[in-house]
Design an enzyme around this catalytic site. Structure first.
Site, PDB file in Angstrom:
ATOM      1  N   LYS A   5      42.911  41.952  30.487  1.00  0.00           N
ATOM      2  CA  LYS A   5      43.524  40.624  30.534  1.00  0.00           C
ATOM      3  C   LYS A   5      44.846  40.675  31.307  1.00  0.00           C
ATOM      4  O   LYS A   5      45.088  39.880  32.195  1.00  0.00           O
ATOM      5  CB  LYS A   5      43.745  40.122  29.100  1.00  0.00           C
ATOM      6  CG  LYS A   5      44.335  38.748  29.000  1.00  0.00           C
ATOM      7  CD  LYS A   5      44.372  38.301  27.545  1.00  0.00           C
ATOM      8  CE  LYS A   5      45.161  37.004  27.400  1.00  0.00           C
ATOM      9  NZ  LYS A   5      45.235  36.580  26.000  1.00  0.00           N
ATOM     10  N   GLU A  62      46.100  52.827  29.710  1.00  0.00           N
ATOM     11  CA  GLU A  62      44.841  53.572  29.565  1.00  0.00           C
ATOM     12  C   GLU A  62      43.817  53.083  30.585  1.00  0.00           C
ATOM     13  O   GLU A  62      43.148  53.873  31.264  1.00  0.00           O
ATOM     14  CB  GLU A  62      44.261  53.380  28.158  1.00  0.00           C
ATOM     15  CG  GLU A  62      45.071  53.994  27.034  1.00  0.00           C
ATOM     16  CD  GLU A  62      46.088  53.031  26.449  1.00  0.00           C
ATOM     17  OE1 GLU A  62      46.592  52.151  27.184  1.00  0.00           O
ATOM     18  OE2 GLU A  62      46.391  53.171  25.246  1.00  0.00           O
ATOM     19  N   GLY A  72      42.511  38.697  23.358  1.00  0.00           N
ATOM     20  CA  GLY A  72      41.703  39.854  23.733  1.00  0.00           C
ATOM     21  C   GLY A  72      40.518  40.088  22.813  1.00  0.00           C
ATOM     22  O   GLY A  72      39.373  40.237  23.255  1.00  0.00           O
ATOM     23  N   ARG A  73      40.773  40.074  21.503  1.00  0.00           N
ATOM     24  CA  ARG A  73      39.694  40.383  20.546  1.00  0.00           C
ATOM     25  C   ARG A  73      38.708  39.229  20.389  1.00  0.00           C
ATOM     26  O   ARG A  73      37.711  39.359  19.691  1.00  0.00           O
ATOM     27  CB  ARG A  73      40.290  40.801  19.197  1.00  0.00           C
ATOM     28  CG  ARG A  73      41.266  39.809  18.602  1.00  0.00           C
ATOM     29  CD  ARG A  73      42.047  40.456  17.458  1.00  0.00           C
ATOM     30  NE  ARG A  73      43.131  39.620  16.955  1.00  0.00           N
ATOM     31  CZ  ARG A  73      44.334  39.536  17.501  1.00  0.00           C
ATOM     32  NH1 ARG A  73      44.602  40.192  18.612  1.00  0.00           N
ATOM     33  NH2 ARG A  73      45.277  38.789  16.964  1.00  0.00           N
ATOM     34  N   GLU A 103      43.640  43.292  13.288  1.00  0.00           N
ATOM     35  CA  GLU A 103      44.649  42.903  14.270  1.00  0.00           C
ATOM     36  C   GLU A 103      45.060  41.444  14.045  1.00  0.00           C
ATOM     37  O   GLU A 103      46.184  41.055  14.331  1.00  0.00           O
ATOM     38  CB  GLU A 103      44.078  43.092  15.685  1.00  0.00           C
ATOM     39  CG  GLU A 103      45.143  43.299  16.744  1.00  0.00           C
ATOM     40  CD  GLU A 103      44.547  43.761  18.052  1.00  0.00           C
ATOM     41  OE1 GLU A 103      44.166  44.938  18.159  1.00  0.00           O
ATOM     42  OE2 GLU A 103      44.445  42.942  18.976  1.00  0.00           O
ATOM     43  N   HIS A 157      24.351  58.434   2.833  1.00  0.00           N
ATOM     44  CA  HIS A 157      24.334  59.899   2.713  1.00  0.00           C
ATOM     45  C   HIS A 157      25.726  60.485   2.917  1.00  0.00           C
ATOM     46  O   HIS A 157      25.864  61.685   3.147  1.00  0.00           O
ATOM     47  CB  HIS A 157      23.350  60.483   3.728  1.00  0.00           C
ATOM     48  CG  HIS A 157      21.934  60.091   3.423  1.00  0.00           C
ATOM     49  ND1 HIS A 157      21.080  60.882   2.689  1.00  0.00           N
ATOM     50  CD2 HIS A 157      21.252  58.953   3.706  1.00  0.00           C
ATOM     51  CE1 HIS A 157      19.920  60.266   2.557  1.00  0.00           C
ATOM     52  NE2 HIS A 157      20.002  59.093   3.155  1.00  0.00           N
ATOM     53  N   LYS A 207      52.022  49.937  23.023  1.00  0.00           N
ATOM     54  CA  LYS A 207      52.009  49.966  24.489  1.00  0.00           C
ATOM     55  C   LYS A 207      53.380  50.410  25.019  1.00  0.00           C
ATOM     56  O   LYS A 207      53.475  51.136  25.990  1.00  0.00           O
ATOM     57  CB  LYS A 207      51.634  48.596  25.055  1.00  0.00           C
ATOM     58  CG  LYS A 207      50.178  48.208  24.798  1.00  0.00           C
ATOM     59  CD  LYS A 207      49.761  46.934  25.525  1.00  0.00           C
ATOM     60  CE  LYS A 207      48.336  46.533  25.186  1.00  0.00           C
ATOM     61  NZ  LYS A 207      47.816  45.407  25.941  1.00  0.00           N
TER      62      LYS A 207
HETATM   63  C1  G6Q Z   1      43.375  42.186  21.453  1.00  0.00           C
HETATM   64  C2  G6Q Z   1      44.558  42.995  21.741  1.00  0.00           C
HETATM   65  C3  G6Q Z   1      44.294  44.297  22.446  1.00  0.00           C
HETATM   66  C4  G6Q Z   1      43.975  44.158  23.929  1.00  0.00           C
HETATM   67  C5  G6Q Z   1      44.046  45.529  24.587  1.00  0.00           C
HETATM   68  C6  G6Q Z   1      43.704  45.497  26.039  1.00  0.00           C
HETATM   69  O1  G6Q Z   1      43.400  41.113  20.917  1.00  0.00           O
HETATM   70  O2  G6Q Z   1      45.513  42.247  22.390  1.00  0.00           O
HETATM   71  O3  G6Q Z   1      43.243  45.016  21.833  1.00  0.00           O
HETATM   72  O4  G6Q Z   1      42.728  43.579  24.116  1.00  0.00           O
HETATM   73  O5  G6Q Z   1      45.322  46.049  24.381  1.00  0.00           O
HETATM   74  O6  G6Q Z   1      44.564  44.651  26.749  1.00  0.00           O
HETATM   75  P1  G6Q Z   1      44.218  44.222  28.214  1.00  0.00           P
HETATM   76  O7  G6Q Z   1      42.948  43.471  28.214  1.00  0.00           O
HETATM   77  O8  G6Q Z   1      45.379  43.401  28.663  1.00  0.00           O
HETATM   78  O9  G6Q Z   1      44.079  45.501  29.001  1.00  0.00           O
END
Ligand code: G6Q
Length: 542
Positions: free
Chosen positions: A204, A210, A265-266, A351, A382, A510
């Site tokens: 996003k 990463e 994001g989620r 989150e 198990h 981050k």
């Molecule tokens: C989700 C969070 C988090 C995010 C990641 C990746 O709601 O904000 O999990 O999706 O940190 O972020 P980017 O999509 O910006 O790389």
């Protein structure tokens, strides 16, 4: 608002005290219609919530709590595009991404639906070119493998859906790389042919370390094989809200699929972040996924609270977290293709509602989001089910079972269903000492040994669970299931008074790593506590 100041909250607290010592076994014995009364079905999902420590009064007080906390007003505000993510001044409109009609959804006076549909058409057209073989790599080969590079919300949702819908996959093979540990990337690429591999860089913000680290290494892998930077245009696409950063990375923005800051994001798998899903199951399948989620949104908006699946799941959760002291909740899917669902729900729930301060800035005086965890049944049986049956903590469980799936072997299906039902029955029922005694005596075990073993072989029971039965595991029913949990989390956040749509704890992570990275590379960085300094010293010597 503070839910603990409501009348319903006080009634629930009293009610919880009055219910202590009542066993679920007694509730079932007293009411032969209990299962029927505490079951409801919507959008192809049957929810049996009768194995919960509740009676009619519990439900009445919980629904009164939802009313006193103005749940309907909160729902309206979300669906109507109000700026309910107050710390980031954003609307929350993942529901608009799957809206089926043409009723405008306004953000700052502008209908967002035309933009959503234009980007979706762009993703569908692109996916079709890849799936049909029209899109060619640098040497004229068709694409056989797609690697989605993203993390968190830009990874967990698409990965979970692609796994869940594997029986419907009809496109290139999908791979997901998220971890900054290079072995995640190198192992994923080990058997891939650069000439036939497409990378989706899903981020996003397009600033996530990463993801960009993995993306840069992936680009180097491709360019080395192709012998030219020009190959990037044929093998890299981006899904992002940040065109400038996408261009800076070297991806042509004509190969970028956008979305908007009002998609968290989620909650983003319904946007272009779902490109990997579209590549895997095709546009029709993705439309079905969206339609299933829209069905559930519609149910959520219109069904009475007492028959409303997301509301019921949410209220039961609040009952356990705030009135019965349960701080963890297990999600156990009995379909193997749902194996990443617990991880997805873990992010969605923890989150969103892992917060200790309300939206009004006041610290809460009550428990909020529980620890969400799980693994597929039957594997969990198990392993950790021991603790759920006989441990000291009471852990409510959601058992999830889709009754049919393409490719299912009938002889496995029986055992799959039997295990799921047997676990929830045993958790509810338990096993009393005299039952253990009778069982052991029948086997001729000496009385002395029976007496010694009874405490170990007794199960308290009274352990609550929901059972969610899906008629099938199709794109449509999966869409409904995911929206069910999204809205459950929304209801809980609304009642707890939280902003479920920010994630300052994730943002902190981050920032924190960058200072340590500077220290590790000798390019500056702050000083740390003695433990961290000692660890840095140890690592520096390696
Ligand atoms: C989700 C969070 C988090 C995010 C990641 C990746 O709601 O904000 O999990 O999706 O940190 O972020 P980017 O999509 O910006 O790389």
């Amino acid at each position: 608002m503070n839910p603990s100041t409501t009348l319903a909250w006080a009634r629930l607290a009293e009610h919880a005290d009055s219910q202590q010592g009542i066993h679920l076994r007694e509730l079932f014995a007293a009411d032969p219609a209990r299962a029927e009364r505490f079951s409801t079905k919507a959008c192809g999902i049957l929810l049996d919530y009768s194995k919960n420590r509740i009676n009619d009064d519990t439900l009445r007080h919980l629904i009164a709590l939802a009313d006193e906390c103005d749940l309907r007003t909160h729902m309206f505000a979300m669906f109507e595009g109000c700026s309910i993510n107050t710390t980031e001044h954003r609307a929350v409109l993942h529901t608009a991404l799957r809206a089926q009609g043409n009723v405008p959804v306004l953000v700052d006076g502008q209908d967002v639906l035309p933009g959503i549909r234009a980007v979706r058409a762009q993703t569908y057209a692109f996916a079709e070119r890849v799936r049909s073989g029209e899109w060619k790599g640098f040497s004229g080969e068709t694409i056989t493998d797609v690697v989605n590079i993203g993390i968190g919300g830009s990874d967990l949702g698409p990965l979970m859906v692609c796994e869940a819908l594997k029986p419907y996959a009809s496109g290139p093979r999908l791979h997901f790389v998220s971890n900054v540990d290079s072995l995640h990337l190198t192992q994923a690429l080990a058997d891939l042919d650069p000439a036939r591999t497409l990378f989706i860089i899903a981020s996003k913000t397009f600033t996530t370390v990463e993801t960009l680290t993995n993306a840069r290494s992936a680009r180097a892998w491709l360019v080395k094989a192709a012998g030219s930077e020009a190959a990037v245009a044929k093998h890299f696409v981006a899904v992002s809200t940040n065109a400038a950063k996408v261009a800076e990375f070297g991806i042509d923005t004509t190969n970028m699929f956008g979305f908007w800051d009002w998609v968290g994001g989620r909650y983003s798998l319904w946007s272009a972040i779902g490109l990997s899903i579209i590549l895997s199951i095709g546009a029709k399948g993705f439309d079905e996924l969206l339609a299933g989620a829209a069905d559930m949104d519609q149910h959520f908006r219109t069904a009475p609270l007492a028959e409303n699946l997301p509301v019921l799941l949410a209220l039961l959760g609040i009952w356990y977290v705030d009135f019965l002291g349960c701080s963890s909740h297990a999600v156990i899917p009995y379909n193997q293709t749902l194996h990443r669902l617990p991880a997805f729900l873990q992010q969605l729930d923890m989150e969103s509602n892992g917060k200790r301060v309300r939206a009004d800035g006041e610290a809460v005086s009550y428990a909020t989001g529980p620890v969400i965890w799980g693994e597929p049944g039957t594997n969990g049986q198990h392993a950790f089910f021991q603790l759920i049956h006989q441990g000291t903590a009471v852990i409510p469980v959601d058992f999830i079972l889709a009754l049919s799936q393409p490719g299912q072997l009938p002889e496995h299906r029986v055992s799959q269903i039997a295990n799921c039902l047997a676990q929830s029955a045993a958790l509810m029922q338990g096993k009393a000492g005299d039952e253990v005694r009778a069982e052991m005596s029948a086997k001729g075990i000496p009385e002395e040994e029976i007496a010694a073993l009874i405490p170990h072989r007794t199960f308290p029971g009274n352990r609550p669970s929901n059972t969610l039965l899906l008629d099938d595991l199709s794109p449509r029913s999966l869409g409904a299931l995911l929206a069910l949990y999204e809205q459950k989390v929304f209801v809980q956040g609304s009642i707890w008074g939280l902003n479920s749509f920010d994630q300052w704890g994730v943002e902190l992570g981050k920032q924190l790593a960058s200072g340590i990275e500077q220290r590790l590379t000798g390019t500056g960085g702050p000083g740390y506590d003695a433990s961290t300094e000692a660890l840095l010293g140890y690592i520096g010597g390696k």
